[in-house]
Scaffold this active site. Sequence first.
Site, mmCIF file in Angstrom:
data_model
loop_
_atom_site.group_PDB
_atom_site.id
_atom_site.type_symbol
_atom_site.label_atom_id
_atom_site.label_comp_id
_atom_site.label_asym_id
_atom_site.label_seq_id
_atom_site.Cartn_x
_atom_site.Cartn_y
_atom_site.Cartn_z
ATOM 1 N N ARG A 76 33.322 116.823 39.447
ATOM 2 C CA ARG A 76 34.116 116.538 38.255
ATOM 3 C C ARG A 76 35.587 116.474 38.647
ATOM 4 O O ARG A 76 36.063 117.272 39.465
ATOM 5 C CB ARG A 76 33.915 117.621 37.177
ATOM 6 N N GLU B 222 39.587 110.483 33.591
ATOM 7 C CA GLU B 222 38.573 109.439 33.532
ATOM 8 C C GLU B 222 38.398 108.877 32.113
ATOM 9 O O GLU B 222 38.351 109.648 31.165
ATOM 10 C CB GLU B 222 37.238 110.058 33.977
ATOM 11 N N HIS C 4 32.885 106.771 39.383
ATOM 12 C CA HIS C 4 31.852 107.708 38.914
ATOM 13 C C HIS C 4 30.462 107.082 39.015
ATOM 14 O O HIS C 4 29.716 107.002 38.030
ATOM 15 C CB HIS C 4 32.133 108.157 37.486
#
Length: 326
Positions: free
Chosen positions: A236, A265, A283
């Site tokens: 993350r 993000e 991602h």
Amino acid sequence: MIYVTRTLTDAAMALVRSLGRPVVCGEEDPPDRATLLRLAAGAEGVVCTLTERIDAEFLDAAGPSLRVVANTAVGYDNIDVPAATERGIQVTNTPGVLDGATADLTMALILAAARRVLDGDRLLRERTPWIWGPRMLLGLDLSAGTSLGVVGYGRIGRAVARRARAFDMEILATPTSSPLPEDDERGVEFVELPELLERADVVSLHCPLTPATRHLIDADALGRMKRTAILVNTARGGIVDEEALVKALRAGTIAGAALDVFEGEPAVNPALVELGNTVLTPHIGSAGTATRERMCHLSVSNVAAVLDGREPLTPVNLHPGTTADG
């Protein structure tokens, strides 16, 4: 009614429509907040992704009919689990099914950064004149006694370590309280984070994002790393202080970074894009066709189990709605 916040794979959508309840489905792109709250109203089950914030406001908007929220991801930092538990709502995630795909991408990022794959690709695409030479595009040899430091030795971290052993890398890992399979413990040296940062040639992050791990990799942590080291993050974005990372990359405090996840993000810090010693992907750790199919199927199966009165396959909160007395 089952609310699917974003369009799943075709097979998973067919499965959710076969459950005998009305289905409300969002688009492929994430819904805006107002749409998310509006479409949740009256849902018994919700299948969401990591891009949706499932908090008390959302749970209240869904109303008292809501029984299960199935997150199509391993991490569930986008969900207020205590708020769901207090309301008796089951939360589930998708562990196990994406370990291999994420580990594969992690190794791809390590190799790309270590062997300067993007530098070589860019050189050719820009039609730069070149000729082979002994000092051309030198990078980090993974098979020359190079050490991998795994921060978070869970399922994905262990899968990365197994792949790294095939490259003859030495494995360091942060300690874990969970029992480990014998094969995953063999040949691994467990050290505390400061020592791992100081010794590892590649530091790969695989811990969940929690209040304790937010900005775990800050200026101090980066300062402990070797100047020749590479930081890899497929966990993350918030685990890394990106401003500190940009400064470290500019100053040569570390040699490079390979990132699949970002703090803001889907926005990416422009400085990371401009730097030549970064490898960046959007991602895609779980973006294998079979893996995404399994993730979506598991999410829908969790909803089906709860709505049928059965135990979910992969619960996050084991007994939602219970008190200290049981």
